[in-house]
Write a protein that holds these residues in place. Structure first.
Motif, PDB file in Angstrom:
ATOM      1  N   TYR A   7       9.530   5.121 -10.175  1.00  0.00           N
ATOM      2  CA  TYR A   7       8.731   4.358  -9.222  1.00  0.00           C
ATOM      3  C   TYR A   7       8.812   2.856  -9.467  1.00  0.00           C
ATOM      4  CZ  TYR A   7       6.401   8.476  -7.235  1.00  0.00           C
ATOM      5  OH  TYR A   7       6.120   9.645  -6.570  1.00  0.00           O
ATOM      6  N   TYR A 160       5.115   0.155  -1.868  1.00  0.00           N
ATOM      7  CA  TYR A 160       3.922  -0.410  -2.497  1.00  0.00           C
ATOM      8  C   TYR A 160       2.762   0.572  -2.358  1.00  0.00           C
ATOM      9  CZ  TYR A 160       3.517  -1.716   2.442  1.00  0.00           C
ATOM     10  OH  TYR A 160       3.506  -1.694   3.807  1.00  0.00           O
ATOM     11  N   TYR A 161       1.698   0.280  -3.072  1.00  0.00           N
ATOM     12  CA  TYR A 161       0.514   1.133  -3.063  1.00  0.00           C
ATOM     13  C   TYR A 161      -0.618   0.448  -2.303  1.00  0.00           C
ATOM     14  CZ  TYR A 161       2.769   4.011  -6.596  1.00  0.00           C
ATOM     15  OH  TYR A 161       3.640   4.830  -7.260  1.00  0.00           O
ATOM     16  N   THR A 163      -4.925   0.964  -0.910  1.00  0.00           N
ATOM     17  CA  THR A 163      -6.180   1.692  -1.046  1.00  0.00           C
ATOM     18  C   THR A 163      -6.451   2.478   0.226  1.00  0.00           C
ATOM     19  OG1 THR A 163      -7.497  -0.114  -0.128  1.00  0.00           O
ATOM     20  CG2 THR A 163      -7.094  -0.143  -2.514  1.00  0.00           C
ATOM     21  N   GLU A 180      -6.179   8.233  -3.132  1.00  0.00           N
ATOM     22  CA  GLU A 180      -6.021   7.081  -4.015  1.00  0.00           C
ATOM     23  C   GLU A 180      -4.579   7.011  -4.479  1.00  0.00           C
ATOM     24  OE1 GLU A 180      -7.616   9.348  -8.059  1.00  0.00           O
ATOM     25  OE2 GLU A 180      -8.872   7.845  -7.080  1.00  0.00           O
ATOM     26  N   ASN A 181      -4.191   5.830  -4.985  1.00  0.00           N
ATOM     27  CA  ASN A 181      -2.782   5.606  -5.357  1.00  0.00           C
ATOM     28  C   ASN A 181      -1.855   6.023  -4.211  1.00  0.00           C
ATOM     29  OD1 ASN A 181      -3.402   4.645  -7.987  1.00  0.00           O
ATOM     30  ND2 ASN A 181      -3.588   6.768  -8.711  1.00  0.00           N
ATOM     31  N   ILE A 182      -2.158   5.536  -3.035  1.00  0.00           N
ATOM     32  CA  ILE A 182      -1.396   5.909  -1.838  1.00  0.00           C
ATOM     33  C   ILE A 182      -0.121   5.061  -1.780  1.00  0.00           C
ATOM     34  CG2 ILE A 182      -1.443   6.075   0.674  1.00  0.00           C
ATOM     35  CD1 ILE A 182      -4.558   6.150   0.388  1.00  0.00           C
ATOM     36  N   ARG A 183       1.020   5.738  -1.859  1.00  0.00           N
ATOM     37  CA  ARG A 183       2.314   5.047  -1.920  1.00  0.00           C
ATOM     38  C   ARG A 183       2.913   4.981  -0.513  1.00  0.00           C
ATOM     39  NH1 ARG A 183       7.767   6.610  -3.423  1.00  0.00           N
ATOM     40  NH2 ARG A 183       8.786   5.014  -4.717  1.00  0.00           N
TER      41      ARG A 183
END
Length: 396
Positions: A7, A160-161, A163, A180-183
């Protein structure tokens, strides 16, 4: 927690790291590392392979508790290890996965056709799109042209991540399963797509996308395609076949189809002529066998004749005279029993009653029956038995 280099540094192919833990299960070792560039299977993308300290990594698995497990046949001898992924495999997966995102985006952009499933196989990729029955070659050509135009434009692919709140401001293709940690994988000016896979940095790195087949899947259409080096390899293979055919036929590539069509027509004519010869031969054989008719029963063994030929021959004979015909083919280890309905013998019932004693299988109706045998000895035993049984009193 293992640092996921796949990643943070997608193009890392070699690195040094520390083993965190190792355990054995069912004859295999499972290793976790401080850092790993080995991508675990997920989201339609296969896992990476490669080596840890020279030991082959058979599989990479993400466990339920989030650990990245590297499956090997033995444990490295040291705690500090050199790791290397199979870069050609990884880059292939990156090309294919980014290509799928781009192709799906274009299908949606041009024809409002959404992707409902995606498969990345060893040979090709597929997507199923919501097109109903309206998808045609015109649609395929338009999508293929536009998707390769975006490749030429070399659009940036950003990862990118965000919210949960930031996600609400993006026109994402679909809502993610996580909160959460949404890519996000963004193709510049084209789409925003929640995704956990590995991707190239610009569309130009995809190289090429070629759709080579489409098929209907109920209310969907399945597109078969290849990207990048896969598409190039496929083109090279196809070109090699065309060049070989061009040389063989001593003609240009554009004339190959015409030559093949001519060969097909010539072949059909030869088959027709051959069939006519067989029919003429069958008429001759019928007259020859009828000349040997004794008491209304004719039998003969053929070495190389097919059952199709014997069927025609027996039919020709029973049309000419009132006889029972028993013909056998050594080549196919089969027999046929037939008459024109003038006898009380039920051919199918006779076979049903007698075949099992000779390892034969078959059946038929009142006037015609066929059977096959496991060996020529079984065939001959049944043939001789039937000659003796029916040849004496065929009318009974």
């Amino acid at each position: 927690m293992t640092k996921k280099l796949y990643y943070t540094s997608t193009k890392t192919s070699q690195w040094e790291t520390q083993i965190r833990e190792t355990f054995e299960e069912n004859g295999f070792y499972y290793i976790t590392l401080e850092e790993t560039a080995f991508y675990p299977e997920g989201g339609g993308q296969p896992a990476d392979t490669g080596k840890i300290e020279g030991i082959t990594v058979l599989d990479v698995i993400k466990s339920n508790d989030g650990r990245i497990l590297h499956k090997t046949e033995k444990r490295p001898g040291s705690e500090m290890v050199h790791c290397e992924i199979d870069w050609s495999r990884r880059f292939d997966h990156m090309q294919q996965h980014s290509g799928q995102h781009l192709l799906s985006a274009v299908c949606r952009e041009l024809f409002d056709a959404n992707t409902v499933s995606f498969h990345l196989g060893k040979e090709y990729l597929t997507i199923d799109i919501t097109s109903g029955s309206k998808w045609t070659e015109v649609h395929t050509a338009a999508v293929e042209k536009q998707v390769n135009q975006y490749i030429i434009e070399n659009r940036e692919i950003l990862i990118y991540y965000v919210t949960k709140e930031q996600l609400q401001t993006l026109p994402v293709v679909k809502m993610p399963k996580v909160s959460e940690n949404i890519r996000i994988v963004e193709i510049e000016g084209i789409e925003y797509n929640p995704c956990g896979g590995t991707h190239v940095e610009r569309t130009g790195e995809i190289g090429l996308i070629k759709i080579f087949k489409t098929e209907k899947q109920k209310e969907h259409t399945r597109l078969y395609f290849k990207c990048g080096f896969r598409a190039l390899d496929d083109f090279s293979e196809s070109l090699g076949i065309l060049s070989a055919l061009s040389t063989k036929f001593n003609t240009g590539r554009t004339e190959i189809l015409n030559r093949v069509e001519k060969l097909e027509n010539d072949y059909k004519q030869l088959l027709s002529a051959n069939e006519n010869l067989k029919l003429e031969n069958a008429k001759y054989l019928a007259d020859t066998l009828l000349a040997e008719n004794v008491g209304g029963f004719i039998s003969h063994i053929f070495e190389d004749s097919s059952m199709k030929e014997l069927l025609y021959l027996s039919g020709t004979i029973v049309k000419k005279e009132k006889v029972i015909v028993l013909l056998a083919s050594r080549k196919e280890q089969k027999v046929i029993l037939s008459h024109n309905g003038s006898f009380p013998l039920h051919c199918g019932q006779y076979f049903k009653a007698e075949l099992s004693s000779y390892n034969g299988k078959g059946g038929g109706n009142e006037q015609t029956a066929q059977a096959g045998f496991a060996s020529q000895s079984d065939l001959m035993a049944f043939y001789q038995y039937t000659v003796e049984k029916l040849g004496q009193n065929p009318g009974e």
